[in-house]
Enzyme design. Structure first.
Site, short mmCIF file in Angstrom:
data_model
loop_
_atom_site.label_atom_id
_atom_site.label_comp_id
_atom_site.label_asym_id
_atom_site.label_seq_id
_atom_site.Cartn_x
_atom_site.Cartn_y
_atom_site.Cartn_z
N GLY A 46 -70.03 -9.54 39.68
CA GLY A 46 -69.11 -10.47 39.04
C GLY A 46 -67.76 -9.81 38.81
O GLY A 46 -67.66 -8.58 38.85
N GLN A 51 -59.60 -8.27 34.93
CA GLN A 51 -59.88 -7.01 35.62
C GLN A 51 -58.90 -6.74 36.76
O GLN A 51 -58.79 -5.61 37.23
CB GLN A 51 -61.31 -7.00 36.18
N CYS A 89 -70.03 -1.97 35.22
CA CYS A 89 -68.85 -2.82 35.32
C CYS A 89 -67.88 -2.17 36.30
O CYS A 89 -67.70 -0.95 36.26
CB CYS A 89 -68.20 -2.94 33.94
N LEU A 90 -67.27 -2.97 37.14
CA LEU A 90 -66.31 -2.42 38.11
C LEU A 90 -65.12 -1.78 37.40
O LEU A 90 -64.43 -0.95 37.98
CB LEU A 90 -65.84 -3.52 39.07
N HIS A 131 -71.69 -11.01 30.54
CA HIS A 131 -70.79 -9.88 30.79
C HIS A 131 -69.39 -10.36 31.20
O HIS A 131 -68.38 -9.92 30.66
CB HIS A 131 -71.42 -9.00 31.88
N GLU A 132 -69.36 -11.30 32.15
CA GLU A 132 -68.05 -11.76 32.66
C GLU A 132 -67.31 -12.59 31.61
O GLU A 132 -66.09 -12.46 31.46
CB GLU A 132 -68.21 -12.58 33.94
N HIS A 135 -65.46 -10.55 29.09
CA HIS A 135 -64.21 -9.95 29.59
C HIS A 135 -63.01 -10.81 29.18
O HIS A 135 -61.91 -10.29 28.96
CB HIS A 135 -64.21 -9.89 31.13
NI NI Z 1 -67.25 -6.06 33.96
#
Ligand code: NI
Length: 161
Positions: A46, A51, A89-90, A131-132, A135
């Site tokens: 995701g 981000q 997480c990226l 999670h997303e 953000h």
């Molecule tokens: Ni993330």
């Protein structure tokens, strides 16, 4: 379409509350396309607009059929149950943490044309929804865990299991 750079955890943009999307126009479609292309390149589950430095409420989540779900102005409708598992997480590369999340989650969101729809996810998809979405309010998974594991530690844990 373009692959964008992914901001990492010390970047202040990741801690901002994102603004709702109000215009369902070319700029939004470009943003969604860039998010999808960037996510595909990074091979993640995701990705959220902040981000890549865009403070708008839009995320992409991989569903259980590996399709990229576009969620604009997403909100949790309900959550059920609980799961405890490792998450990454990226924007927090090379680090992993154990985070409690709901086992199931239902979200409502708008599509790229502005139409509302609802979607449900279990296990990894429910984890990814939560999670997303967080953000978009400036939260990262590292806020929910005391201990972060490196790639090497994760590999070792998985071998021991
Ligand atoms: Ni993330």
């Amino acid at each position: 379409m373009a692959i964008r750079g992914i901001l990492t955890d010390t970047d202040p943009a990741l801690r901002k509350v994102c603004r709702p999307v109000v215009n369902f126009d070319r700029r939004l479609w470009d943003l969604l396309d860039d998010l999808k292309e960037t996510l595909a390149k990074a091979n993640g589950a995701g990705l959220a607009a902040p981000q890549i430095g865009i403070l708008r409420r839009a995320v992409i989540v991989m569903d259980d059929e590996d399709q990229m779900l576009e969620l604009v102005n997403p909100e949790l409708v309900w959550t059920r149950g609980e799961q405890d598992g490792f998450e990454g997480c990226l924007s927090v590369p090379g680090r992993w943490g154990k985070v409690k999340r709901p086992m199931r989650a239902r979200v409502k969101a708008q599509d790229r044309m502005g139409n509302w729809f609802e979607a449900e996810g279990e296990e990894i998809v429910a984890r990814c929804f939560c999670h997303e979405l967080e953000h978009l309010d400036g939260h990262l998974f590292i806020d929910h865990t005391d201990r972060l594991y490196t790639n090497e530690e994760m590999e070792q844990l998985l071998e021991e299991e």
